[in-house]
Design an enzyme around this catalytic site. Structure first.
Site, PDB file in Angstrom:
ATOM      1  CD1 TRP A 186      34.130  31.594 -34.152  1.00  0.00           C
ATOM      2  CD2 TRP A 186      33.091  33.581 -34.095  1.00  0.00           C
ATOM      3  NE1 TRP A 186      33.240  31.575 -33.087  1.00  0.00           N
ATOM      4  CE2 TRP A 186      32.587  32.776 -33.047  1.00  0.00           C
ATOM      5  CE3 TRP A 186      32.582  34.870 -34.272  1.00  0.00           C
ATOM      6  CZ2 TRP A 186      31.615  33.233 -32.171  1.00  0.00           C
ATOM      7  CZ3 TRP A 186      31.604  35.325 -33.397  1.00  0.00           C
ATOM      8  CH2 TRP A 186      31.136  34.505 -32.352  1.00  0.00           C
ATOM      9  CD  GLU A 225      38.276  32.799 -33.868  1.00  0.00           C
ATOM     10  OE1 GLU A 225      37.885  33.626 -34.730  1.00  0.00           O
ATOM     11  OE2 GLU A 225      38.561  33.120 -32.699  1.00  0.00           O
ATOM     12  CE  LYS A 227      33.208  31.580 -28.329  1.00  0.00           C
ATOM     13  NZ  LYS A 227      32.803  32.943 -28.587  1.00  0.00           N
ATOM     14  CG  ASP A 258      40.252  33.464 -29.691  1.00  0.00           C
ATOM     15  OD1 ASP A 258      40.559  33.445 -28.482  1.00  0.00           O
ATOM     16  OD2 ASP A 258      39.624  34.404 -30.202  1.00  0.00           O
ATOM     17  CG  HIS A 261      37.921  30.595 -29.106  1.00  0.00           C
ATOM     18  ND1 HIS A 261      37.452  30.816 -30.368  1.00  0.00           N
ATOM     19  CD2 HIS A 261      37.615  31.712 -28.398  1.00  0.00           C
ATOM     20  CE1 HIS A 261      36.910  32.018 -30.443  1.00  0.00           C
ATOM     21  NE2 HIS A 261      37.000  32.576 -29.258  1.00  0.00           N
ATOM     22  CG  HIS A 285      41.657  35.606 -33.275  1.00  0.00           C
ATOM     23  ND1 HIS A 285      40.297  35.582 -33.444  1.00  0.00           N
ATOM     24  CD2 HIS A 285      42.160  36.199 -34.388  1.00  0.00           C
ATOM     25  CE1 HIS A 285      39.997  36.122 -34.617  1.00  0.00           C
ATOM     26  NE2 HIS A 285      41.100  36.491 -35.208  1.00  0.00           N
ATOM     27  CG  ASP A 293      36.116  33.542 -25.754  1.00  0.00           C
ATOM     28  OD1 ASP A 293      37.257  34.016 -25.774  1.00  0.00           O
ATOM     29  OD2 ASP A 293      35.309  33.628 -26.708  1.00  0.00           O
ATOM     30  CG  ASP A 295      37.169  37.893 -26.153  1.00  0.00           C
ATOM     31  OD1 ASP A 295      38.034  37.460 -26.926  1.00  0.00           O
ATOM     32  OD2 ASP A 295      36.002  37.423 -26.104  1.00  0.00           O
ATOM     33  CG  ASP A 325      39.300  38.160 -30.882  1.00  0.00           C
ATOM     34  OD1 ASP A 325      38.674  39.208 -30.663  1.00  0.00           O
ATOM     35  OD2 ASP A 325      38.736  37.071 -31.116  1.00  0.00           O
TER      36      ASP A 325
HETATM   37  C1  RNT Z   1      34.571  35.023 -31.015  1.00  0.00           C
HETATM   38  C2  RNT Z   1      35.782  34.929 -31.857  1.00  0.00           C
HETATM   39  C3  RNT Z   1      35.889  35.959 -32.943  1.00  0.00           C
HETATM   40  C4  RNT Z   1      35.479  37.342 -32.487  1.00  0.00           C
HETATM   41  C5  RNT Z   1      35.784  38.435 -33.471  1.00  0.00           C
HETATM   42  C6  RNT Z   1      35.045  39.679 -33.155  1.00  0.00           C
HETATM   43  O1  RNT Z   1      34.603  34.215 -29.920  1.00  0.00           O
HETATM   44  O2  RNT Z   1      36.919  34.965 -31.061  1.00  0.00           O
HETATM   45  O3  RNT Z   1      37.170  35.936 -33.459  1.00  0.00           O
HETATM   46  O4  RNT Z   1      36.062  37.682 -31.274  1.00  0.00           O
HETATM   47  O5  RNT Z   1      35.586  37.982 -34.737  1.00  0.00           O
HETATM   48 ZN    ZN Z   2      38.804  35.107 -32.033  1.00  0.00          ZN
END
Ligand code: RNT
Ligand code: ZN
Length: 417
Positions: A186, A225, A227, A258, A261, A285, A293, A295, A325
């Site tokens: 990513w 990945e 986003k 993810d 994302h 993820h 996003d 997390d 993630d």
């Molecule tokens: C970032 C991505 C990525 C990171 C990690 C730390 O938006 O989701 O995967 O969160 O690689």
């Molecule tokens: Zn991610």
């Protein structure tokens, strides 16, 4: 006492599920074979162990300053083992390049070799844990807003070299564990404001990827990945979902979904059956976006549950890799791992317990209301009794009992940091 109650509840659940044609013993075996890849970066808010580490940059952010974050490799390993001891089943560990064992040396990203991961490989073997890997484009003086898509050849070559080296490391990890290491790529590349060079950036990223992936690496697998946007890069993302989907389909790569994302009303779960006819495998993820996003720690929310339903309904259990993630620095970080992992497992369990064949046949027969009825009924079926039994069989605390273990670990370990 508790174990007896769990047993009794499980026996009842087993019969209730048998009535609808679901074999809970088979499901327990499937759940045993379900391996999450725990992301090392929840333990320390994505800092890593580079000697020259600067502040966080590159589109991502961890907020909160709850005490007790891991400050070095030993603390991180100890925290991961603690978390693993409270999660039933056996799970992988997902490392980022910045978590190498650099032994006090300044090792720039274009100099990294497997030498700095040998102690991880040994640790993983000792602890019966398989490793996955990630190249790291963020939090570096050369991160800027463009890395692999940078028209400046010097910067672009730096990140190409980094990513190639990461693939070498992942391949060595895969060899050592006799199981392919899943390496995720990513990069945050994008633009903060309006820009006119979108095609240039995307063509550049494509050329970089072609160069990076040119070397065959039989014991690792590449995931890419995309986003929607990163912080400070709100207007344009080079590696969008469309970009990587097309690249993966054309070049036989794994797409990473993810769950944070996508646009807020877009369903990550819906992507499973849309992508699987075109790519061999998917990487997840699993995260939780709140407004963006962000997390947050994974919970049993509808989008997560739907994602696991879609995988099982598609018959794709062996085509998906299950990474987590999230990184919340505002709460106990071991608690975050345990809650997020157990919630993802529970979503998988509920998906495995669904009488999907029965429902599918009703749907094909045009019995719409019965489909709805059965899906609604599943929500209150005694799946929790099956999960409790899973915990007992794996020798980990049942229900919220893990809180006492974490409290003890705080008192004995993290509060002294
Ligand atoms: C970032 C991505 C990525 C990171 C990690 C730390 O938006 O989701 O995967 O969160 O690689
Ligand atoms: Zn991610």
């Amino acid at each position: 006492m508790k174990e007896t109650l769990v047993k009794q509840a499980y026996e009842v659940a087993k019969q209730r599920y048998a009535e609808i044609g679901v074999d809970t013993e088979k499901v327990l075996n499937q759940l045993q074979d379900f391996h999450l890849s725990l992301h090392c970066w929840q333990a320390d808010d994505v800092h890593g162990f580079e000697v020259q580490a600067g502040s966080m940059s590159g589109g991502i952010q961890s907020t909160g300053d709850f005490p007790g974050a891991a400050r070095n490799i030993d603390e991180l390993r100890s925290d991961i083992l603690k978390a693993k001891s409270l999660i039933p089943g056996n799970h992988r560990l997902n490392l980022h390049e910045i978590y190498g064992d650099f032994k006090g040396k300044v090792v720039d990203r274009d100099e990294v070799t497997v030498e700095y991961f040998q102690s991880w490989i040994d640790w993983a073997k000792e602890n019966n844990t398989k490793l996955d890997f990630n190249s790291s484009s963020f939090s570096h003086p050369k991160s800027g807003s463009l890395s692999l898509a940078n028209p400046d050849k010097g910067i672009r070559d730096f990140w190409i070299e980094h990513t190639k080296r990461c693939r070498d490391i992942a391949n060595e990890m895969g060899k050592a564990q006799d199981d392919p290491c899943i390496m995720n790529l990513w990069v945050h590349d994008g633009c903060k404001d309006v820009s006119v060079n979108h095609a240039l950036y995307r063509n550049t990223l494509k050329a970089s990827l072609d160069e990076i992936f040119a070397k065959p690496q039989p014991m690792m697998k590449d995931c890419i990945e995309g986003k929607v946007f990163g912080i400070g890069l709100e207007s344009f993302t080079v590696g969008s979902h469309d970009f990587y989907t097309a690249y993966a389909a054309q070049n036989d790569k794994i797409v990473t979904i993810d769950t944070g994302h996508y646009h807020p009303t877009e369903s990550p779960a819906d992507k499973v059956s849309a992508l699987l006819p075109f790519v061999k495998e998917l990487m997840l993820h699993v995260s939780r976006p709140i407004r963006w996003d962000s997390d947050h720690v994974t919970i049993m929310d509808d989008p997560t549950q739907e994602l696991f339903f879609e995988i099982v309904r598609a018959g794709a259990l062996d085509r998906v890799h299950y990474g987590l993630d999230f990184f919340d620095g505002s709460i106990n970080r071991i608690g975050a791992y345990v809650i997020g992992s157990r919630s993802a497992q529970k979503c998988m369990l509920r998906a495995l317990l669904e009488p999907v064949q029965t429902i599918s046949q009703l749907e094909l027969a045009g019995e719409g209301y019965k489909v709805l009825a059965l899906i609604e009924e599943q929500k209150a079926m005694p799946w929790q009794a099956v999960y409790d039994e899973f915990c007992v069989r794996n020798g980990v605390p049942v229900g919220a009992d893990f809180i006492a273990d974490i409290d003890r670990y705080v008192a004995e370990v993290t509060s002294k940091r």
